[in-house]
Scaffold this motif. Structure first.
Motif, PDB file in Angstrom:
ATOM      1  N   ASP A   6      37.089 -37.877   7.324  1.00 50.71           N
ATOM      2  CA  ASP A   6      35.842 -37.204   7.681  1.00 50.71           C
ATOM      3  C   ASP A   6      35.992 -36.282   8.882  1.00 50.71           C
ATOM      4  O   ASP A   6      35.003 -35.742   9.384  1.00 50.71           O
ATOM      5  N   THR A   7      37.221 -36.072   9.337  1.00 53.89           N
ATOM      6  CA  THR A   7      37.454 -35.275  10.545  1.00 53.89           C
ATOM      7  C   THR A   7      38.360 -34.087  10.246  1.00 53.89           C
ATOM      8  O   THR A   7      39.375 -34.229   9.570  1.00 53.89           O
ATOM      9  N   SER A  20      24.973 -36.625   4.620  1.00 55.41           N
ATOM     10  CA  SER A  20      26.158 -36.271   5.401  1.00 55.41           C
ATOM     11  C   SER A  20      26.111 -34.793   5.768  1.00 55.41           C
ATOM     12  O   SER A  20      25.796 -33.938   4.936  1.00 55.41           O
ATOM     13  N   THR A  53      25.892 -35.025  17.336  1.00 56.14           N
ATOM     14  CA  THR A  53      26.712 -33.818  17.416  1.00 56.14           C
ATOM     15  C   THR A  53      27.931 -34.011  16.523  1.00 56.14           C
ATOM     16  O   THR A  53      28.316 -35.140  16.222  1.00 56.14           O
ATOM     17  N   THR A  54      28.542 -32.908  16.106  1.00 59.04           N
ATOM     18  CA  THR A  54      29.742 -33.017  15.267  1.00 59.04           C
ATOM     19  C   THR A  54      30.904 -32.189  15.790  1.00 59.04           C
ATOM     20  O   THR A  54      32.052 -32.492  15.496  1.00 59.04           O
ATOM     21  N   GLU A  55      30.646 -31.141  16.587  1.00 59.49           N
ATOM     22  CA  GLU A  55      31.681 -30.166  16.935  1.00 59.49           C
ATOM     23  C   GLU A  55      32.063 -30.200  18.409  1.00 59.49           C
ATOM     24  O   GLU A  55      31.206 -30.411  19.276  1.00 59.49           O
ATOM     25  N   THR A  99      35.718 -31.113  14.327  1.00 57.30           N
ATOM     26  CA  THR A  99      34.394 -31.452  13.825  1.00 57.30           C
ATOM     27  C   THR A  99      34.497 -32.667  12.913  1.00 57.30           C
ATOM     28  O   THR A  99      35.531 -32.883  12.255  1.00 57.30           O
ATOM     29  N   LYS A 100      33.421 -33.453  12.889  1.00 56.39           N
ATOM     30  CA  LYS A 100      33.429 -34.720  12.162  1.00 56.39           C
ATOM     31  C   LYS A 100      32.115 -34.910  11.434  1.00 56.39           C
ATOM     32  O   LYS A 100      31.043 -34.600  11.962  1.00 56.39           O
ATOM     33  N   ILE A 101      32.190 -35.424  10.210  1.00 53.16           N
ATOM     34  CA  ILE A 101      30.988 -35.672   9.414  1.00 53.16           C
ATOM     35  C   ILE A 101      30.117 -36.731  10.093  1.00 53.16           C
ATOM     36  O   ILE A 101      30.612 -37.753  10.569  1.00 53.16           O
ATOM     37  N   GLN A 102      28.816 -36.455  10.125  1.00 53.29           N
ATOM     38  CA  GLN A 102      27.853 -37.405  10.684  1.00 53.29           C
ATOM     39  C   GLN A 102      26.693 -37.585   9.716  1.00 53.29           C
ATOM     40  O   GLN A 102      26.457 -36.743   8.839  1.00 53.29           O
ATOM     41  N   MET A 137      28.086 -31.715   8.515  1.00 57.39           N
ATOM     42  CA  MET A 137      29.158 -31.382   9.442  1.00 57.39           C
ATOM     43  C   MET A 137      28.967 -29.964   9.958  1.00 57.39           C
ATOM     44  O   MET A 137      28.806 -29.029   9.172  1.00 57.39           O
TER      45      MET A 137
END
Length: 671
Positions: free
Chosen positions: A264-265, A115, A69-71, A95-98, A117
């Motif tokens: 990344d956030t 990558s 998850t990112t959000e 949200t963060k890059i995954q 997001m």
């Protein structure tokens, strides 16, 4: 005089064309958990923070296989948070890059991870893998096979296409060209013999970034036959670089306007207070809303939701489970829920799991009849409450108020105003129409006719004058609906009647309709997919599985009636799954691929995965609709800004055009 009449006629025809051509897009609402309390403080509790993530809110990006998850969206108890008001900085989106796996798995060929997001419930790709400030929407991530002949074009969506130019005589190479909106972008000769059969399209100056990979293509095979030259593609990945964006610290996204970018956030919060206004939908940002119930001041009930209007097929899922679990309308957005009355009817439970196998009777679906308010609120005129029952994530009406065995789907429950002229027909959906036949000379009565598929069903003269007993109401009652008599199938409230010098008009405010023609009776020996043990007890219905049900990993397993489980591709020691239903907007079913938030359009192929020679696949546009399109369940018939019915645009335009040509001829002849 003739010229005056001609010009007047032309003007009237133009008005007709404009009125009949307007359309309204459909919408899908994807909601999160329901929160209920006396005020915001009671909902936040002692912890002082409420955080909604992707395992709870189906619109947020979620990769079930890798559990990525990112959000998140959080409400925090900061100064100013009180009653139904969220204080400054108390509403926080992050949200963060995954890293996620490509759908096409081929690590040796460079198809391992990329990558990604989530950004306000859409999939975005960072232009720099570890920086959250420059983003482009993901258009396509597919491992499907597509067979494309030389000279053909594969529509990738959003104006991007891939064209097979030529195949070499040895059948080991193919020349591909990448286009945007019909304009050349890049091309490559790809060898599938001993060479690298993956083509990475890298472009410069995308939001001031160079060497940005915007397209990845893997060619599986090339064939040079006596008739056809063919390339088989397996592996496609594409971003919408043409609409890439750079996020700045002073940007504003609806009510979220305090932007912080930290590597990344990305974190965005509210600089001003945010009020959860009762009986409203308050937009947070980018099509994401809080929907708040119409309650008294000592009750607060709301949920987070994403409203989608773009045509396509969307997956609406429940909360993610890893073992025995249960879902109701507060945890599975597909189930019927009335937020104002806090009414839900459906539940689904899994118990006794042995590994990934649900035993006999361990999968149980239950639903019961409940009462809800009509949208048109007029208890004195008989518009107070009606019985409803959710049935496999659809809204149904019991033919008998306290019995769950005979059901008809609810088509319409509306308090919108519709102005209908005599001779006009109001499309109610599913082939049902309402026609205004005549208005009396005193302007106090209207003769309405109810039709199904163009055939007469019933009619009534409705009085709206002072002192009448009907109060402008008409209840259409029919007999022999699944062996039931006196079934109310349509309710109409006429608000006003007007007899003018030019137009005779009836104004309708209050419409309720069921699909009686497709009503059904549920028997104890019926089967609904894997649910085949049916028990009917008065106003409740219980259906379970007589056989074991296996949650097969890396699959979608049908439960019944369009409801399924999605199970992750995990090791045998893990289990992760959720229930879901799919909703389609528009007239085309768009393959969603790996699209949990429903925004990706896959290329359309025939049964042999071959692009038709004469077929052009286009991404539907928000405002497209079919002439005469009927409202979907839960929506009102289309109207224009004044509430007038939106008719079929085709005929209005044709008649208007013919009339205009006639007018031009008359004017020229008079001159």
């Amino acid at each position: 005089m003739k010229r005056f009449l001609a010009v007047t006629l032309a003007a009237l025809m133009l008005l007709t064309v404009v009125a009949s051509a307007a359309t309204t897009p459909d919408a899908v609402e994807i909601r999160g958990p329901v929160y209920n309390g006396s005020n915001i403080e009671s909902i936040l509790g002692d912890n002082g923070t409420l955080t909604i993530g992707a395992t709870q809110f189906a619109a947020f990006y979620y990769d079930i296989d890798d559990n990525v998850t990112t959000e998140t969206l959080s409400i925090k108890d900061v100064p100013g948070t009180k009653d139904n008001v969220i204080g400054e900085g108390g509403l926080v989106y992050q949200t963060k890059i995954q890293q996620v796996a490509y759908e096409y798995e081929n690590a040796a060929a460079g198809w391992d991870n990329y990558s990604l997001m989530g950004f306000f419930a859409d999939k975005y790709i960072p232009l720099k893998p570890t920086k959250a400030d420059k983003l482009a929407k993901l258009v396509l991530d597919s491992d499907d096979k597509y067979t494309i002949r030389t000279g053909e074009t594969l529509d990738l969506g959003q104006g991007y296409t891939l064209e097979a130019k030529q195949v070499d005589v040895d059948g080991e190479k193919v020349w591909l060209q990448f286009n945007k909106d019909g304009e050349f972008v890049d091309d490559e000769i790809i060898e599938v013999g001993n060479g690298d059969s993956t083509w990475d399209v890298e472009l410069d100056d995308i939001q001031d970034e160079d060497d940005v990979v915007v397209l990845k293509v893997h060619v599986n095979q090339v064939f040079q036959g006596a008739v056809d030259s063919i390339a088989q593609i397996e592996g496609l990945w594409l971003i919408d670089y043409g609409n890439a964006m750079t996020i700045e610290s002073d940007d504003e996204f609806g009510e979220l306007n305090d932007v912080s970018i930290n590597g990344d956030t990305l974190t965005i919060s509210n600089e001003d207070t945010f009020t959860l206004t009762r009986d409203s939908e308050e937009e947070i940002a980018q099509g994401m809303f809080f929907k708040t119930a119409d309650t008294s001041s000592n009750v607060l009930r709301f949920y987070l939701m994403k409203q989608i209007t773009e045509p396509g097929t969307y997956q609406i899922r429940g909360q993610v489970a890893s073992g025995d679990a249960s879902w109701d309308a507060t945890s599975f957005a597909g189930f019927y829920y009335d937020i104002n009355d806090n009414v839900q009817t459906e539940s689904l439970s899994v118990s006794g799991l042995n590994g990934n196998v649900i035993p006999d009777g361990g999968l149980v679906y239950q639903t019961a009849v409940k009462n809800v308010d009509y949208e048109y609120d007029n208890a004195a005129a008989g518009w107070d409450q009606y019985p409803v029952i959710g049935f496999f994530a659809e809204e149904y009406i019991p033919l008998k108020a306290n019995s769950a065995d005979k059901l008809a789907k609810l088509i319409l429950d509306s308090d919108d105003k519709y102005t209908i002229r005599t001779g006009e027909t109001l499309d109610l959906g599913q082939g049902y129409t309402l026609e205004a036949k005549q208005v009396d000379v005193d302007g106090e009565k209207v003769w309405l006719q109810f039709n199904k598929d163009g055939e007469f069903v019933d009619d009534e003269i409705i009085s709206v004058g002072t002192g009448n007993n009907s109060g402008g109401n008409w209840d259409v009652e029919l007999d022999d609906i699944q062996d039931e008599d006196d079934v109310v199938v349509l309710k109409v409230h006429v608000n006003q009647v007007f007899q003018g010098a030019v137009d005779s008009i009836a104004q309708i405010e209050g419409l309720w309709l069921i699909d009686y023609a497709n009503a059904m009776t549920i028997e104890s020996d019926d089967e609904f997919g894997e649910l085949n043990d049916v028990s009917i007890n008065g106003n409740s219905l219980r259906i379970s599985n007589e056989d074991t049900f296996t949650l097969t990993r890396d699959s979608d397993e049908t439960i019944g009636q369009g409801m399924s489980f999605k199970i992750a591709d995990t090791p045998a020691s893990e289990l992760r799954y959720y229930p879901f239903v799919e909703k389609t907007l528009g007239n085309e079913t768009i393959a969603p691929g790996n699209n949990t938030s429903g925004n990706i359009t896959e290329p359309v192929v025939d049964d042999n995965n071959t692009i038709d020679d004469n077929t052009t696949t286009e991404t539907p546009v928000d405002n497209e609709s079919t002439p005469g399109e009927t409202p979907v369940e839960g929506e009102t018939p289309a109207t224009n800004d004044t509430g007038t019915e939106k008719g079929t645009p085709g005929f209005g335009f044709v008649f208007g055009l013919v009339g205009l040509l006639a007018v031009v001829y008359l004017v020229r002849r008079n001159n």
